[in-house]
Design an enzyme around this catalytic site. Structure first.
Site, PDB file in Angstrom:
ATOM      1  N   ASP A 187       0.793  -1.240   0.000  1.00 26.48           N
ATOM      2  CA  ASP A 187       0.000   0.000   0.000  1.00 26.48           C
ATOM      3  C   ASP A 187       0.823   1.286   0.000  1.00 26.48           C
ATOM      4  OD1 ASP A 187      -2.394  -1.235  -0.212  1.00 26.48           O
ATOM      5  OD2 ASP A 187      -2.936  -1.096   1.903  1.00 26.48           O
ATOM      6  N   LYS A 216       3.497   1.074  -4.911  1.00 29.69           N
ATOM      7  CA  LYS A 216       4.305   0.463  -5.977  1.00 29.69           C
ATOM      8  C   LYS A 216       3.520   0.395  -7.293  1.00 29.69           C
ATOM      9  CE  LYS A 216       4.782  -3.269  -3.483  1.00 29.69           C
ATOM     10  NZ  LYS A 216       4.200  -2.810  -2.212  1.00 29.69           N
TER      11      LYS A 216
HETATM   12  P1  GDP Z   1       1.120  -1.094  -3.485  1.00 31.52           P
HETATM   13  O1  GDP Z   1       0.479  -2.077  -2.562  1.00 31.52           O
HETATM   14  O2  GDP Z   1       2.464  -0.680  -2.985  1.00 31.52           O
HETATM   15  O3  GDP Z   1       1.144  -1.537  -4.908  1.00 31.52           O
HETATM   16  O4  GDP Z   1       0.225   0.243  -3.395  1.00 31.52           O
HETATM   17  P2  GDP Z   1      -0.857   0.805  -4.406  1.00 31.52           P
HETATM   18  O5  GDP Z   1      -0.222   1.413  -5.576  1.00 31.52           O
HETATM   19  O6  GDP Z   1      -1.889  -0.231  -4.635  1.00 31.52           O
HETATM   20  O7  GDP Z   1      -1.443   2.005  -3.551  1.00 31.52           O
HETATM   21  C1  GDP Z   1      -2.133   1.803  -2.318  1.00 31.52           C
HETATM   22  C2  GDP Z   1      -3.123   2.942  -2.098  1.00 31.52           C
HETATM   23  O8  GDP Z   1      -2.429   4.183  -1.982  1.00 31.52           O
HETATM   24  C3  GDP Z   1      -4.090   3.103  -3.254  1.00 31.52           C
HETATM   25  O9  GDP Z   1      -5.352   3.441  -2.740  1.00 31.52           O
HETATM   26  C4  GDP Z   1      -3.510   4.276  -4.028  1.00 31.52           C
HETATM   27  O10 GDP Z   1      -4.484   5.000  -4.725  1.00 31.52           O
HETATM   28  C5  GDP Z   1      -2.897   5.119  -2.930  1.00 31.52           C
HETATM   29  N1  GDP Z   1      -1.758   5.910  -3.396  1.00 31.52           N
HETATM   30  C6  GDP Z   1      -0.653   5.448  -4.046  1.00 31.52           C
HETATM   31  N2  GDP Z   1       0.197   6.471  -4.305  1.00 31.52           N
HETATM   32  C7  GDP Z   1      -0.382   7.584  -3.792  1.00 31.52           C
HETATM   33  C8  GDP Z   1       0.013   8.965  -3.739  1.00 31.52           C
HETATM   34  O11 GDP Z   1       1.064   9.379  -4.211  1.00 31.52           O
HETATM   35  N3  GDP Z   1      -0.843   9.810  -3.101  1.00 31.52           N
HETATM   36  C9  GDP Z   1      -2.016   9.405  -2.556  1.00 31.52           C
HETATM   37  N4  GDP Z   1      -2.773  10.321  -1.971  1.00 31.52           N
HETATM   38  N5  GDP Z   1      -2.406   8.118  -2.604  1.00 31.52           N
HETATM   39  C10 GDP Z   1      -1.618   7.229  -3.212  1.00 31.52           C
HETATM   40 MG    MG Z   2       0.516  -3.368  -5.739  1.00 32.74          MG
END
Ligand code: GDP
Ligand code: MG
Length: 370
Positions: A90, A93
């Site tokens: 989250d 990535k």
């Molecule tokens: P991962 O698990 O690392 O792949 O994370 P995700 O890309 O799925 O992002 C997790 C959550 O954080 C999602 O709801 C995204 O929309 C949110 N998110 C990711 N990057 C940002 C950002 O730069 N700003 C904000 N406000 N939310 C973000």
């Molecule tokens: Mg992911």
């Protein structure tokens, strides 16, 4: 005397390189996976792990094949960096990968990136950058345990509103063990609760120190949501790649690594490959893991048919009879007989190693029950 890298040794025993470094540590030797150890130490490790040492003659088949590939390669050129994005769940990535894909591929350009082939490449002011888009530490480890050094640079995503978390630390450890340089992307800077200084502080406890603070880790403050800071991040990746002077022969038989593979109805084995050396062409005879076949069709991440792909470029191919495991090395061979010989040899070896593992597990279970 004879030397072998920890990663190679692990690969020959079909165990994770990490298991070997752990054992070495117990034996009082600090070694990274890229370090070489001498034959005596290697034998000890093999004995300790309960495997029969692989005979040198066994690896001769593979060495001969490699020599044949090396002989044919020429025209060494700078190659694009291959980047893996890691970080805590989250922290953004997937969002970052999506944003880069979306902003760096001009809209209207043939199709945009439509296919998920496990990797994509983009053009930046500092040249091409290839991203592996199967993030996750498991994929990174799986590749490395097979000895496949597919990643040149790790981008560590840390959410500015959450800070360093267990998987952040794990990613740092992975990158360090692999000797892969790290660039930190402090993400979610658009959030009011973003506290980048806290992130910087926490990272210093893992000896990851920003260049601003006198350390050597490049860091960018970004928002994967708004796209802010992403150009700067790409710039940092480009600079790091220049420092590393990444090179590969452009001509000759292709060699590289399997990124992912799946069976699809009507299409057979659909295999994503990342070329590391040479140029892969349609019609080439590819040996990947225990399988071989002629490249029947080749497409890029835009779903476009292509005829050839050079170093650091990901492609999807059709033509293998079965799916090789992610992280397997592939190479192009000219001689079908040779391809079959090596494929058979690997199949047998895999079978033997599986038996060995089963026996070992049985033994372990027996001990546990006593
Ligand atoms: P991962 O698990 O690392 O792949 O994370 P995700 O890309 O799925 O992002 C997790 C959550 O954080 C999602 O709801 C995204 O929309 C949110 N998110 C990711 N990057 C940002 C950002 O730069 N700003 C904000 N406000 N939310 C973000
Ligand atoms: Mg992911």
């Amino acid at each position: 005397s004879e030397q072998i890298t920890v990663a190679d040794l692990a690969q020959r025993m079909a165990v994770k390189a990490r298991e070997v470094t752990k054992l070495l540590m117990k034996m009082g030797e600090m070694a990274r996976e890229s370090d070489t150890i001498d034959q005596a130490t290697a034998s000890l490790v093999v004995e300790e792990m309960g495997h029969n040492p692989v005979l040198v003659s066994d690896t001769k088949v593979e060495d001969d094949l490699q020599d044949a590939v090396d002989e044919r390669s020429s025209n060494v050129q700078t190659r694009p960096p291959v980047v893996t994005i890691m970080g805590h769940v989250d922290h953004g990535k997937t969002s970052l990968l999506d944003k880069i894909r979306e902003t760096k591929v001009a809209t209207g350009e043939a199709g945009g990136i439509t296919q998920h082939i496990g990797a994509y490449h983009v053009e930046t002011d500092r040249g091409v950058i290839t991203f592996l888009d199967t993030p996750g530490h498991a994929a990174f480890s799986a590749m490395r345990s097979r000895g496949a050094q597919a990643t040149d640079i790790v981008v560590l995503v840390v959410a500015a509103d959450d800070g360093m978390m267990p998987q952040t630390e794990e990613a740092i450890d992975h990158a360090r063990a692999a000797g892969t340089p790290l660039i930190v992307a402090i993400n979610k800077m658009d959030k009011p609760s973003a506290d980048p200084d806290r992130v910087l502080n926490e990272l210093t406890t893992k000896e990851v120190v920003s260049e601003d603070w006198g350390g050597d880790t490049p860091m960018a403050r970004i928002s994967a949501k708004t796209g802010d800071g992403i150009d700067e991040l790409l710039e940092l990746i480009g600079l790091q790649a220049e420092l590393m002077e990444l090179e590969a022969p452009l001509d000759g038989a292709a060699q590289g690594v399997v990124i992912e593979s799946k069976l699809e109805k009507g299409r057979g084995a659909v295999v994503s490959l990342l070329v590391k050396k040479g140029t892969l062409k349609q019609g080439d005879l590819v040996l990947a893991g225990e399988h071989y076949g002629k490249v029947r069709a080749m497409t890029d991440e835009r779903g476009q048919r292509i005829k050839s792909a050079g170093p650091s470029i990901p492609v999807e191919i059709l033509g293998l009879p079965e799916t090789p495991a992610a992280g397997s090395e592939f190479l192009v061979v000219t001689d079908e007989k040779k391809a079959r010989e090596v494929a058979d040899f690997r199949t047998n070896r895999e079978r033997e190693q599986q038996l060995e593992r089963q026996n070992k597990m049985r033994l372990e279970n027996m001990f546990e029950q006593m």
